[in-house]
Design a protein around this motif. Structure first.
Motif, PDB file in Angstrom:
ATOM      1  N   VAL A  11      26.257  11.785   5.846  1.00 38.32           N
ATOM      2  CA  VAL A  11      26.359  12.699   6.987  1.00 38.32           C
ATOM      3  C   VAL A  11      27.803  12.741   7.493  1.00 38.32           C
ATOM      4  N   PRO A  12      28.420  13.915   7.514  1.00 43.31           N
ATOM      5  CA  PRO A  12      29.813  14.008   7.972  1.00 43.31           C
ATOM      6  C   PRO A  12      29.922  14.109   9.496  1.00 43.31           C
ATOM      7  N   LEU A  13      29.328  13.166  10.181  1.00 43.87           N
ATOM      8  CA  LEU A  13      29.393  13.154  11.636  1.00 43.87           C
ATOM      9  C   LEU A  13      30.214  11.959  12.101  1.00 43.87           C
ATOM     10  N   PRO A  14      30.965  12.109  13.175  1.00 37.13           N
ATOM     11  CA  PRO A  14      31.760  10.975  13.655  1.00 37.13           C
ATOM     12  C   PRO A  14      30.888   9.828  14.152  1.00 37.13           C
ATOM     13  N   CYS A  15      29.628  10.117  14.523  1.00 37.65           N
ATOM     14  CA  CYS A  15      28.763   9.054  15.039  1.00 37.65           C
ATOM     15  C   CYS A  15      28.018   8.319  13.934  1.00 37.65           C
ATOM     16  N   ALA A  16      28.171   8.734  12.659  1.00 42.06           N
ATOM     17  CA  ALA A  16      27.488   8.047  11.562  1.00 42.06           C
ATOM     18  C   ALA A  16      28.132   6.681  11.347  1.00 42.06           C
ATOM     19  N   VAL A  17      27.324   5.723  10.948  1.00 40.15           N
ATOM     20  CA  VAL A  17      27.840   4.377  10.699  1.00 40.15           C
ATOM     21  C   VAL A  17      28.610   4.361   9.392  1.00 40.15           C
ATOM     22  N   ASN A  18      29.300   3.253   9.112  1.00 40.84           N
ATOM     23  CA  ASN A  18      30.198   3.180   7.974  1.00 40.84           C
ATOM     24  C   ASN A  18      29.493   3.402   6.639  1.00 40.84           C
ATOM     25  N   GLY A  19      28.487   2.633   6.312  1.00 38.29           N
ATOM     26  CA  GLY A  19      27.731   2.848   5.083  1.00 38.29           C
ATOM     27  C   GLY A  19      28.435   2.423   3.823  1.00 38.29           C
ATOM     28  N   GLY A  20      29.359   1.488   3.907  1.00 31.43           N
ATOM     29  CA  GLY A  20      30.081   1.038   2.728  1.00 31.43           C
ATOM     30  C   GLY A  20      29.191   0.398   1.686  1.00 31.43           C
ATOM     31  N   GLU A  21      28.041  -0.130   2.128  1.00 31.53           N
ATOM     32  CA  GLU A  21      27.155  -0.790   1.173  1.00 31.53           C
ATOM     33  C   GLU A  21      26.508   0.192   0.211  1.00 31.53           C
ATOM     34  N   PHE A  22      26.562   1.486   0.499  1.00 25.91           N
ATOM     35  CA  PHE A  22      26.004   2.478  -0.411  1.00 25.91           C
ATOM     36  C   PHE A  22      27.058   3.078  -1.328  1.00 25.91           C
ATOM     37  N   ASP A  43       0.838  -1.194   0.000  1.00 31.50           N
ATOM     38  CA  ASP A  43       0.000   0.000   0.000  1.00 31.50           C
ATOM     39  C   ASP A  43       0.876   1.249   0.000  1.00 31.50           C
ATOM     40  N   LYS A  44       0.263   2.366  -0.357  1.00 31.40           N
ATOM     41  CA  LYS A  44       0.987   3.625  -0.529  1.00 31.40           C
ATOM     42  C   LYS A  44       1.706   4.051   0.751  1.00 31.40           C
ATOM     43  N   ARG A  45       1.049   3.926   1.874  1.00 32.19           N
ATOM     44  CA  ARG A  45       1.633   4.368   3.134  1.00 32.19           C
ATOM     45  C   ARG A  45       2.864   3.534   3.505  1.00 32.19           C
ATOM     46  N   SER A  46       2.758   2.216   3.400  1.00 32.78           N
ATOM     47  CA  SER A  46       3.890   1.341   3.712  1.00 32.78           C
ATOM     48  C   SER A  46       5.042   1.572   2.749  1.00 32.78           C
ATOM     49  N   PHE A  47       4.709   1.767   1.476  1.00 33.67           N
ATOM     50  CA  PHE A  47       5.736   2.030   0.467  1.00 33.67           C
ATOM     51  C   PHE A  47       6.462   3.336   0.802  1.00 33.67           C
ATOM     52  N   GLY A  48       5.704   4.352   1.207  1.00 31.95           N
ATOM     53  CA  GLY A  48       6.312   5.626   1.590  1.00 31.95           C
ATOM     54  C   GLY A  48       7.238   5.481   2.786  1.00 31.95           C
ATOM     55  N   TYR A  49       6.809   4.710   3.791  1.00 35.23           N
ATOM     56  CA  TYR A  49       7.660   4.479   4.963  1.00 35.23           C
ATOM     57  C   TYR A  49       8.934   3.721   4.577  1.00 35.23           C
ATOM     58  N   LEU A  50       8.791   2.746   3.692  1.00 31.89           N
ATOM     59  CA  LEU A  50       9.958   1.992   3.231  1.00 31.89           C
ATOM     60  C   LEU A  50      10.964   2.930   2.568  1.00 31.89           C
ATOM     61  N   LEU A  51      10.485   3.809   1.700  1.00 28.99           N
ATOM     62  CA  LEU A  51      11.380   4.752   1.025  1.00 28.99           C
ATOM     63  C   LEU A  51      12.035   5.708   2.017  1.00 28.99           C
ATOM     64  N   ILE A  52      11.261   6.203   2.965  1.00 31.66           N
ATOM     65  CA  ILE A  52      11.824   7.112   3.966  1.00 31.66           C
ATOM     66  C   ILE A  52      12.919   6.419   4.763  1.00 31.66           C
ATOM     67  N   LEU A  53      12.678   5.182   5.178  1.00 31.13           N
ATOM     68  CA  LEU A  53      13.689   4.445   5.932  1.00 31.13           C
ATOM     69  C   LEU A  53      14.939   4.182   5.096  1.00 31.13           C
ATOM     70  N   LEU A  54      14.754   3.755   3.844  1.00 36.07           N
ATOM     71  CA  LEU A  54      15.906   3.494   2.971  1.00 36.07           C
ATOM     72  C   LEU A  54      16.742   4.759   2.747  1.00 36.07           C
ATOM     73  N   PHE A  55      16.074   5.851   2.411  1.00 35.31           N
ATOM     74  CA  PHE A  55      16.807   7.083   2.150  1.00 35.31           C
ATOM     75  C   PHE A  55      17.436   7.641   3.423  1.00 35.31           C
ATOM     76  N   ALA A  56      16.753   7.516   4.551  1.00 34.54           N
ATOM     77  CA  ALA A  56      17.337   7.986   5.810  1.00 34.54           C
ATOM     78  C   ALA A  56      18.589   7.186   6.151  1.00 34.54           C
ATOM     79  N   TYR A  57      18.522   5.863   5.989  1.00 33.47           N
ATOM     80  CA  TYR A  57      19.699   5.039   6.273  1.00 33.47           C
ATOM     81  C   TYR A  57      20.831   5.350   5.299  1.00 33.47           C
ATOM     82  N   SER A  58      20.498   5.498   4.033  1.00 33.90           N
ATOM     83  CA  SER A  58      21.511   5.833   3.034  1.00 33.90           C
ATOM     84  C   SER A  58      22.150   7.179   3.343  1.00 33.90           C
ATOM     85  N   PHE A  59      21.324   8.139   3.686  1.00 34.79           N
ATOM     86  CA  PHE A  59      21.824   9.478   4.003  1.00 34.79           C
ATOM     87  C   PHE A  59      22.690   9.442   5.260  1.00 34.79           C
TER      88      PHE A  59
END
Length: 191
Positions: free
Chosen positions: A25-36, A4-20
């Protein structure tokens, strides 16, 4: 297909937030993120595919569809401003990730550019469509093993010698001739 539209929107928000968060994010507390990998990974491709699929199923917001070029220009100027500030204050971390494909501003810019062109109605042209069939061939011509070993050194020498011997509009004109010539050769080989 069935989400459904709402779940799809949440999925995209979570994916983009994790990717971002993980890769931009140039913060020392950000995770590695090598998979992106700065947006150059299969996970990033899947993320963009899901965004396009969301727009295909549920449509894009009207503010984005109706103001594509305005948003594109605004975001591009914003990125240029950030680049200026990063260069001005020698913030190396920002300069290194500013144009990565997991930067939300770069993604917004690309999506706005797409929607800006989507509104333009152009007549069909057989000649343009014939040449367009070879765009992948042109890309492969530039990135093939053969091209990297034989064509690239020749082109680098061509452009560097023009830059060293000429100035002003002569440089731009001769570079354009080189670009068009390379394109014609690649299209000819492909077809």
């Amino acid at each position: 297909e069935n989400i459904d539209k709402r779940s799809f929107g949440y999925l995209l928000i979570l994916l983009f937030a994790y990717s971002f968060w993980s890769g931009f994010v140039p913060l020392p507390c950000a995770v590695n993120g090598g998979e992106f990998s700065g947006g150059y990974s299969i996970l990033s491709f899947c993320q963009l595919y899901l965004l396009a699929r969301y727009f295909a199923l549920h449509g894009a917001p009207k503010w984005l569809k109706n103001n594509g070029f305005v948003i594109y220009i605004f975001v591009s100027l914003l990125l240029a401003g950030f680049e200026y500030l990063a260069l001005r204050f020698s913030i190396e971390r920002v300069m290194g990730v500013l144009y990565n494909y997991n930067n939300p501003l770069v993604i917004l810019s690309a999506v706005a550019f797409f929607f800006g062109f989507q509104k333009i109605q152009l007549p069909s042209s057989k000649a343009v469509n014939h040449i367009a069939k070879s765009c992948l061939g042109v890309l492969l011509f530039h990135n093939s093993w053969f091209a990297l070993r034989s064509v690239e050194p020749f082109l680098k020498e061509y452009y560097n010698s023009i830059y060293a011997e000429y100035s002003g509009f002569s440089v731009v004109g001769l570079w354009i001739i080189g670009i068009v010539g390379t394109f014609v050769v690649a299209v000819s080989i492909d077809q």
